[in-house]
Every structure is written in structure tokens, then in C-alpha cells.
Motif scaffolding. Structure first.
Motif, PDB file in Angstrom:
ATOM      1  N   GLU A  28       0.830  -1.200   0.000  1.00  0.00           N
ATOM      2  CA  GLU A  28       0.000   0.000   0.000  1.00  0.00           C
ATOM      3  C   GLU A  28       0.871   1.259   0.000  1.00  0.00           C
ATOM      4  O   GLU A  28       0.557   2.238  -0.667  1.00  0.00           O
ATOM      5  CB  GLU A  28      -0.937   0.004   1.200  1.00  0.00           C
ATOM      6  CG  GLU A  28      -1.822   1.233   1.280  1.00  0.00           C
ATOM      7  CD  GLU A  28      -2.678   1.462   0.051  1.00  0.00           C
ATOM      8  OE1 GLU A  28      -2.893   2.636  -0.311  1.00  0.00           O
ATOM      9  OE2 GLU A  28      -3.132   0.477  -0.566  1.00  0.00           O
ATOM     10  N   ARG A  29       1.971   1.236   0.740  1.00  0.00           N
ATOM     11  CA  ARG A  29       2.884   2.381   0.756  1.00  0.00           C
ATOM     12  C   ARG A  29       3.473   2.610  -0.627  1.00  0.00           C
ATOM     13  O   ARG A  29       3.522   3.728  -1.127  1.00  0.00           O
ATOM     14  CB  ARG A  29       4.011   2.154   1.768  1.00  0.00           C
ATOM     15  CG  ARG A  29       4.927   3.374   1.938  1.00  0.00           C
ATOM     16  CD  ARG A  29       6.195   3.024   2.694  1.00  0.00           C
ATOM     17  NE  ARG A  29       6.986   2.020   2.006  1.00  0.00           N
ATOM     18  CZ  ARG A  29       7.776   2.268   0.953  1.00  0.00           C
ATOM     19  NH1 ARG A  29       7.858   3.470   0.452  1.00  0.00           N
ATOM     20  NH2 ARG A  29       8.473   1.294   0.395  1.00  0.00           N
ATOM     21  N   GLN A  30       3.892   1.532  -1.288  1.00  0.00           N
ATOM     22  CA  GLN A  30       4.448   1.625  -2.638  1.00  0.00           C
ATOM     23  C   GLN A  30       3.396   2.129  -3.624  1.00  0.00           C
ATOM     24  O   GLN A  30       3.689   2.971  -4.474  1.00  0.00           O
ATOM     25  CB  GLN A  30       4.970   0.255  -3.094  1.00  0.00           C
ATOM     26  CG  GLN A  30       5.627   0.266  -4.445  1.00  0.00           C
ATOM     27  CD  GLN A  30       6.901   1.080  -4.463  1.00  0.00           C
ATOM     28  OE1 GLN A  30       7.656   1.071  -3.513  1.00  0.00           O
ATOM     29  NE2 GLN A  30       7.119   1.798  -5.534  1.00  0.00           N
ATOM     30  N   ALA A  31       2.173   1.659  -3.501  1.00  0.00           N
ATOM     31  CA  ALA A  31       1.093   2.104  -4.378  1.00  0.00           C
ATOM     32  C   ALA A  31       0.820   3.594  -4.175  1.00  0.00           C
ATOM     33  O   ALA A  31       0.579   4.328  -5.140  1.00  0.00           O
ATOM     34  CB  ALA A  31      -0.166   1.288  -4.116  1.00  0.00           C
ATOM     35  N   SER A  32       0.880   4.043  -2.951  1.00  0.00           N
ATOM     36  CA  SER A  32       0.658   5.453  -2.659  1.00  0.00           C
ATOM     37  C   SER A  32       1.742   6.317  -3.305  1.00  0.00           C
ATOM     38  O   SER A  32       1.454   7.367  -3.880  1.00  0.00           O
ATOM     39  CB  SER A  32       0.646   5.654  -1.150  1.00  0.00           C
ATOM     40  OG  SER A  32       0.530   7.016  -0.843  1.00  0.00           O
ATOM     41  N   GLU A  33       2.985   5.876  -3.229  1.00  0.00           N
ATOM     42  CA  GLU A  33       4.084   6.600  -3.875  1.00  0.00           C
ATOM     43  C   GLU A  33       3.890   6.635  -5.386  1.00  0.00           C
ATOM     44  O   GLU A  33       4.117   7.662  -6.030  1.00  0.00           O
ATOM     45  CB  GLU A  33       5.424   5.956  -3.541  1.00  0.00           C
ATOM     46  CG  GLU A  33       5.895   6.192  -2.128  1.00  0.00           C
ATOM     47  CD  GLU A  33       7.231   5.525  -1.848  1.00  0.00           C
ATOM     48  OE1 GLU A  33       7.897   5.077  -2.803  1.00  0.00           O
ATOM     49  OE2 GLU A  33       7.606   5.460  -0.673  1.00  0.00           O
ATOM     50  N   ASN A  34       3.482   5.515  -5.972  1.00  0.00           N
ATOM     51  CA  ASN A  34       3.258   5.459  -7.421  1.00  0.00           C
ATOM     52  C   ASN A  34       2.123   6.382  -7.843  1.00  0.00           C
ATOM     53  O   ASN A  34       2.215   7.045  -8.879  1.00  0.00           O
ATOM     54  CB  ASN A  34       2.962   4.036  -7.871  1.00  0.00           C
ATOM     55  CG  ASN A  34       4.188   3.159  -7.842  1.00  0.00           C
ATOM     56  OD1 ASN A  34       5.307   3.644  -7.791  1.00  0.00           O
ATOM     57  ND2 ASN A  34       3.975   1.869  -7.836  1.00  0.00           N
ATOM     58  N   ARG A  35       1.054   6.427  -7.066  1.00  0.00           N
ATOM     59  CA  ARG A  35      -0.059   7.317  -7.395  1.00  0.00           C
ATOM     60  C   ARG A  35       0.390   8.771  -7.374  1.00  0.00           C
ATOM     61  O   ARG A  35      -0.011   9.563  -8.219  1.00  0.00           O
ATOM     62  CB  ARG A  35      -1.218   7.119  -6.408  1.00  0.00           C
ATOM     63  CG  ARG A  35      -2.026   5.875  -6.668  1.00  0.00           C
ATOM     64  CD  ARG A  35      -3.312   5.873  -5.849  1.00  0.00           C
ATOM     65  NE  ARG A  35      -3.086   5.876  -4.414  1.00  0.00           N
ATOM     66  CZ  ARG A  35      -2.987   4.795  -3.668  1.00  0.00           C
ATOM     67  NH1 ARG A  35      -3.083   3.599  -4.206  1.00  0.00           N
ATOM     68  NH2 ARG A  35      -2.800   4.893  -2.373  1.00  0.00           N
ATOM     69  N   ALA A  36       1.235   9.103  -6.421  1.00  0.00           N
ATOM     70  CA  ALA A  36       1.701  10.485  -6.312  1.00  0.00           C
ATOM     71  C   ALA A  36       2.623  10.852  -7.468  1.00  0.00           C
ATOM     72  O   ALA A  36       2.570  11.960  -7.986  1.00  0.00           O
ATOM     73  CB  ALA A  36       2.418  10.693  -4.985  1.00  0.00           C
TER      74      ALA A  36
END
Length: 65
Positions: free
Chosen positions: A20-28
Motif C-alpha cells: 500500500e505504501r508503494q502504491a501510494s508513492e506510485n499514485r503520487a
């Protein structure tokens, strides 16, 4: 006395949190709105037309070879 922890579940929860942390970084970093993409496309088209309009020789002119 300490709390009993199921290591398998703890490992899976840690993996979910990391994903989830990695996905959040990718979305940003990669997520852009449709308006932003459209704006960038129009800007690049405008720049290309500007450069093409100021060329001395047209690239599709068959008589200038």
C-alpha cells in the motif's frame, strides 16, 4: 505477559502495508488527471506547430532534393 502473535499473519500484514505504501508513492508520482494530460498534449502540439511554421524548407517538399 506479552501478546501472542501469529507470525504468518504478521508477515502478511507487513507485506500488505508495504504494498500500500508503494502504491501510494506510485499514485503520487505517476497519477495525473485527464486535464493535466490534455494540457501537456496541447502544449506539445502548439510547440510543434510553432517550430514547423518557422522552418525554411518544408519536409514534404518533393522539388527541393
Amino acid at each position: 505477559m506479552g501478546e501472542v502473535v501469529n507470525l504468518r499473519q504478521a508477515r502478511k500484514q507487513k507485506a500488505r502495508t508495504e504494498k500500500e505504501r508503494q502504491a501510494s508513492e506510485n499514485r503520487a508520482s505517476h497519477g495525473r488527471t485527464k486535464a493535466e494530460r490534455e494540457r501537456d498534449r496541447l502544449t506539445s502540439e502548439k510547440a510543434e506547430k510553432f517550430v514547423a511554421g518557422h522552418r525554411r524548407e518544408k519536409p514534404d517538399d518533393p522539388g527541393k532534393r
